[in-house]
Scaffold this motif. Structure first.
Motif, PDB file in Angstrom:
ATOM      1  N   GLY A  54       0.768  -1.251  -0.016  1.00 57.81           N
ATOM      2  CA  GLY A  54      -0.017  -0.042   0.027  1.00 57.81           C
ATOM      3  C   GLY A  54       0.760   1.422   0.108  1.00 57.81           C
ATOM      4  N   HIS A  55       2.199   1.124  -0.077  1.00 58.60           N
ATOM      5  CA  HIS A  55       3.157   2.264  -0.176  1.00 58.60           C
ATOM      6  C   HIS A  55       2.992   3.018  -1.725  1.00 58.60           C
ATOM      7  CE1 HIS A  55       6.572   4.694   0.466  1.00 58.60           C
ATOM      8  NE2 HIS A  55       6.983   4.445  -0.603  1.00 58.60           N
ATOM      9  N   PHE A  56       3.043   4.186  -1.767  1.00 57.81           N
ATOM     10  CA  PHE A  56       2.723   5.033  -3.032  1.00 57.81           C
ATOM     11  C   PHE A  56       4.081   5.510  -3.450  1.00 57.81           C
ATOM     12  CE2 PHE A  56      -1.700   4.730  -1.545  1.00 57.81           C
ATOM     13  CZ  PHE A  56      -2.406   4.754  -2.753  1.00 57.81           C
ATOM     14  N   ALA A  57       4.534   5.680  -4.540  1.00 65.45           N
ATOM     15  CA  ALA A  57       5.840   6.269  -4.954  1.00 65.45           C
ATOM     16  C   ALA A  57       5.539   6.946  -6.494  1.00 65.45           C
ATOM     17  CB  ALA A  57       6.983   5.282  -4.637  1.00 65.45           C
ATOM     18  N   LYS A  58       6.239   8.142  -6.547  1.00 66.74           N
ATOM     19  CA  LYS A  58       6.257   8.689  -7.732  1.00 66.74           C
ATOM     20  C   LYS A  58       7.354   8.234  -8.625  1.00 66.74           C
ATOM     21  CE  LYS A  58       6.144  13.123 -10.388  1.00 66.74           C
ATOM     22  NZ  LYS A  58       6.436  14.512 -10.302  1.00 66.74           N
ATOM     23  N   ILE A  59       7.258   7.560  -9.928  1.00 61.84           N
ATOM     24  CA  ILE A  59       8.480   7.112 -10.608  1.00 61.84           C
ATOM     25  C   ILE A  59       8.775   8.510 -11.548  1.00 61.84           C
ATOM     26  CG2 ILE A  59       9.281   5.398 -12.000  1.00 61.84           C
ATOM     27  CD1 ILE A  59       8.328   4.440  -9.136  1.00 61.84           C
ATOM     28  N   THR A  60      10.129   8.545 -11.578  1.00 56.87           N
ATOM     29  CA  THR A  60      10.909   9.473 -12.395  1.00 56.87           C
ATOM     30  C   THR A  60      11.331   8.769 -13.980  1.00 56.87           C
ATOM     31  OG1 THR A  60      13.152   9.300 -11.397  1.00 56.87           O
ATOM     32  CG2 THR A  60      11.622  11.077 -10.656  1.00 56.87           C
ATOM     33  N   LYS A  61      11.687   7.506 -13.668  1.00 54.57           N
ATOM     34  CA  LYS A  61      12.047   6.676 -15.190  1.00 54.57           C
ATOM     35  C   LYS A  61      12.231   5.510 -14.857  1.00 54.57           C
ATOM     36  CE  LYS A  61      17.121   7.403 -14.400  1.00 54.57           C
ATOM     37  NZ  LYS A  61      18.322   7.842 -15.292  1.00 54.57           N
TER      38      LYS A  61
END
Length: 348
Positions: free
Chosen positions: A65-72
């Motif tokens: 349930g952890h969220f993360a923004k992906i850059t590449k």
């Protein structure tokens, strides 16, 4: 000759079969991984974040349930692709462990979490009249010498404003429009700025539930020590009342609790927006025994079943609230208000 031909054809067929199997296996393996940037991901299982793309140095463990923004997406020869997050950490690109998502969100039947700055709801630059409350009224009453600790535009203020308008050759209405406001020495910037203030969003789609709760609580703490002012819900440089504080805190976390709004909060009758929030079907109600940090605590007026107060639960039986004379942290129950009606949860 025929035997040689059969062997050659058989060999070619075997090579073709091997090639197709290899290509198929590679395509199948590739399908298991994100090879283009998914934008935001949510973990399906607990897993490890790494300091490097080779995944040789662990940075942290995160739960499902952890969220993360992906850059590449990082692709390396002979290795499975990995995802680089906006924090500089790396996580597997395996779809069995992470999934593409639009970000943290409440279930559809509850208030939806906003990811664009929430806009003011109501007339910015409203005329102040009898029975209005809020910051503009507070300024006007102090200017007219009629403020005695309660910022409600009363008859004495109405009469004082009429006298002021006569002395300054303004249209005599007893109401304060922009022209009268400016003649009182207040600024044009304040005329609209007081109304239009909405706490800035302090949590993003790639942040999880905890980050939204902390954004809400952080905004509430910005008002600490300011005076209790009925019908007020504006910038942290001013005071608020209980529901005014809660509204601005919700805005910071991304919740817009319409039809309750910070502008209308100053209008007659809206000082009891705690009742409107309690009645809102888009807030999830939970048992008192299940209360958690970030929940809203609602109180009955003593001896009645009428809602008259709301506070934000901090945990360990403490709340942050606006209660006369100021915004402060208090026990969840005290000698002033202890009859708890129930708990509502903005972030689910």
């Amino acid at each position: 000759m025929n035997t040689l031909k059969r062997i050659t054809v058989s060999g070619l067929l075997s090579l073709m079969a091997l090639f197709l199997f290899t290509v198929g296996s590679t395509a199948h393996a590739a399908a298991q991984y994100y090879t283009t940037n998914p934008g935001i991901i949510k973990t399906k299982h607990s897993l490890v974040l790494y300091k490097d793309a080779a995944k040789t140095h662990q940075a942290a463990k995160v739960s499902a349930g952890h969220f993360a923004k992906i850059t590449k997406v990082v692709k390396q020869d002979g290795k499975a692709p990995v995802l680089k997050t906006n924090t500089g950490k790396y996580v597997t690109a395996n779809k069995a462990f992470v999934q593409k998502t639009r970000g943290y969100q409440n279930p559809k039947k509850y208030y939806q979490v906003q990811y664009h700055q929430i806009k003011p709801y109501g007339k910015v630059g409203y005329t102040v009249k009898r029975h209005y409350e809020g910051i503009k009224t507070w300024y006007i009453m102090r200017k007219m010498g009629t403020y005695a600790g309660y910022d409600k535009y009363n008859q004495a203020t109405y009469n004082a404003v009429k006298n002021f308008q006569r002395r300054h050759h303004l249209k005599v209405t007893g109401n304060v429009n922009e022209k009268t406001w400016l003649k009182m020495g207040f600024s044009k910037k304040a005329w609209t700025g007081i109304d239009s203030y909405i706490a800035p969003l302090k949590a993003h789609a790639w942040n999880g539930r905890s980050a939204h709760i902390e954004a809400m609580i952080h905004q509430a703490y910005r008002y600490m020590g300011n005076p209790y002012l009925v019908g007020s819900s504006s910038s942290p440089k001013y005071g608020t009342d209980c529901s005014g504080l809660v509204m601005q805190a919700l805005y910071a976390g991304g919740i817009n609790p319409l039809p309750t709004s910070s502008i209308h909060h100053a209008y007659p009758g809206n000082e009891w927006n705690s009742r409107n929030l309690w009645a809102a079907k888009k807030l999830r109600h939970v048992a008192y025994s299940h209360r958690q940090r970030g929940d809203l605590v609602f109180y009955y007026q003593p001896g009645t079943h009428v809602i008259w107060h709301v506070a934000i639960y901090l945990g360990k039986n403490r709340v942050i609230e606006s209660w006369p004379p100021r915004i402060m942290v208090q026990p969840i129950r005290n000698g002033q208000r202890s009859d708890i009606a129930g708990i509502a949860r903005p972030f689910n």
